[in-house]
Design a protein around this motif. Structure first.
Motif, short mmCIF file in Angstrom:
data_model
loop_
_atom_site.label_atom_id
_atom_site.label_comp_id
_atom_site.label_asym_id
_atom_site.label_seq_id
_atom_site.Cartn_x
_atom_site.Cartn_y
_atom_site.Cartn_z
N ALA A 47 40.48 -1.72 56.23
CA ALA A 47 40.39 -2.95 57.04
C ALA A 47 39.36 -3.85 56.39
N ALA A 48 39.42 -5.12 56.76
CA ALA A 48 38.45 -6.10 56.24
C ALA A 48 38.21 -7.15 57.30
N ASP A 49 36.96 -7.52 57.47
CA ASP A 49 36.61 -8.56 58.44
C ASP A 49 36.92 -9.96 57.93
N THR A 50 36.87 -10.14 56.60
CA THR A 50 37.14 -11.45 56.01
C THR A 50 38.18 -11.32 54.91
N VAL A 51 38.77 -12.45 54.54
CA VAL A 51 39.75 -12.47 53.45
C VAL A 51 39.10 -11.99 52.16
N GLU A 52 37.85 -12.38 51.92
CA GLU A 52 37.15 -12.01 50.70
C GLU A 52 36.94 -10.50 50.57
N GLU A 53 36.93 -9.79 51.67
CA GLU A 53 36.70 -8.35 51.64
C GLU A 53 37.98 -7.54 51.44
N ILE A 54 39.13 -8.18 51.52
CA ILE A 54 40.39 -7.43 51.46
C ILE A 54 40.53 -6.66 50.15
N VAL A 55 40.44 -7.33 49.02
CA VAL A 55 40.66 -6.65 47.73
C VAL A 55 39.60 -5.59 47.46
N PRO A 56 38.31 -5.88 47.58
CA PRO A 56 37.33 -4.80 47.34
C PRO A 56 37.51 -3.60 48.26
N ASN A 57 37.80 -3.85 49.54
CA ASN A 57 37.99 -2.74 50.48
C ASN A 57 39.25 -1.95 50.15
N ALA A 58 40.29 -2.65 49.72
CA ALA A 58 41.54 -1.97 49.35
C ALA A 58 41.34 -1.12 48.10
N PHE A 99 48.98 -1.07 43.15
CA PHE A 99 49.73 -0.65 44.33
C PHE A 99 49.90 -1.88 45.21
N ILE A 100 50.96 -1.91 45.97
CA ILE A 100 51.25 -3.04 46.86
C ILE A 100 50.71 -2.72 48.25
N ALA A 101 49.88 -3.62 48.76
CA ALA A 101 49.33 -3.46 50.10
C ALA A 101 50.03 -4.42 51.05
N ILE A 102 50.18 -3.99 52.27
CA ILE A 102 50.64 -4.87 53.35
C ILE A 102 49.39 -5.28 54.11
N ILE A 103 49.19 -6.58 54.22
CA ILE A 103 48.03 -7.11 54.92
C ILE A 103 48.52 -7.82 56.17
N ASP A 104 47.97 -7.43 57.30
CA ASP A 104 48.33 -8.11 58.54
C ASP A 104 47.08 -8.30 59.40
N LYS A 105 47.20 -9.17 60.35
CA LYS A 105 46.05 -9.46 61.21
C LYS A 105 46.54 -9.89 62.58
N ASP A 106 46.05 -9.22 63.58
CA ASP A 106 46.29 -9.64 64.95
C ASP A 106 45.16 -10.57 65.36
N PRO A 107 45.40 -11.45 66.32
CA PRO A 107 44.30 -12.31 66.78
C PRO A 107 43.11 -11.46 67.25
N ASP A 108 41.92 -11.92 66.95
CA ASP A 108 40.68 -11.24 67.36
C ASP A 108 40.55 -9.82 66.81
N SER A 109 41.09 -9.59 65.59
CA SER A 109 40.93 -8.27 64.97
C SER A 109 40.67 -8.45 63.48
N MET A 145 49.07 -7.35 45.60
CA MET A 145 48.93 -6.34 44.56
C MET A 145 47.44 -5.97 44.45
N ILE A 146 47.17 -4.67 44.51
CA ILE A 146 45.80 -4.16 44.46
C ILE A 146 45.66 -3.27 43.23
N PRO A 147 44.71 -3.60 42.34
CA PRO A 147 44.53 -2.74 41.16
C PRO A 147 43.92 -1.40 41.55
N PHE A 148 44.40 -0.35 40.90
CA PHE A 148 43.81 0.96 41.11
C PHE A 148 42.67 1.13 40.11
N VAL A 149 41.47 1.34 40.63
CA VAL A 149 40.29 1.56 39.80
C VAL A 149 39.82 2.98 40.10
N GLY A 150 40.27 3.92 39.31
CA GLY A 150 39.96 5.32 39.58
C GLY A 150 38.75 5.82 38.82
#
Length: 129
Positions: A28-39, A3-13, A77-82
């Motif tokens: 949501a993810a606090d770091t770039v490294e957390e984006i894919v696992p959280n998604a 699935f296609i994710a839209i990733i955005d970030k506002d300052p201080d968020s 692109m985020i893999p679906f792991v069901g």
């Protein structure tokens, strides 16, 4: 399936993660490294009690996300792991020497062969570069 994710970030968020193909699924993810696992986790949890939908594809999502992309968002692109709870037996063919080395590495880490292979494969799925 991806699935296609839209990733955005506002300052201080945190990084915002949303799926135009899956309305109501977000994370949501606090770091770039957390984006894919959280998604991946968000998709997995979302579809636990809902029917899986067919992804629309990157061109459709790019068109839908044009405004967000113009404001600095990116697509990922985020893999679906069901069905992460059900265990299924599989048969793999491996060279004997490799299998011995794999078993030794798993044992050294206090893991079963299956857990070791699953963890290594998931690492490759999450970071294919």
């Amino acid at each position: 399936m991806h699935f296609i994710a839209i990733i955005d970030k506002d300052p201080d968020s945190a990084y915002g993660i949303r799926f135009p193909e899956v309305p109501g699924c977000f994370s949501a993810a606090d770091t770039v490294e957390e984006i894919v696992p959280n998604a991946i986790e968000a998709l997995s949890l979302f579809f636990e009690d809902r029917k899986l939908v067919t992804p629309l594809g990157i061109e459709v999502v790019r068109e839908q996300a044009a405004e967000s992309l113009a404001e600095g968002a990116v697509l990922m692109m985020i893999p679906f792991v069901g069905d992460r709870r059900r265990v299924v037996r599989v048969n793999l063919s491996l060279q004997k020497g490799f299998l011995d080395t794999l078993d030794e590495a798993a044992h050294t880490r206090g893991m079963t062969r299956s857990a070791f292979v699953e963890k290594a494969a998931m690492r490759e799925i999450l970071d294919p570069a």
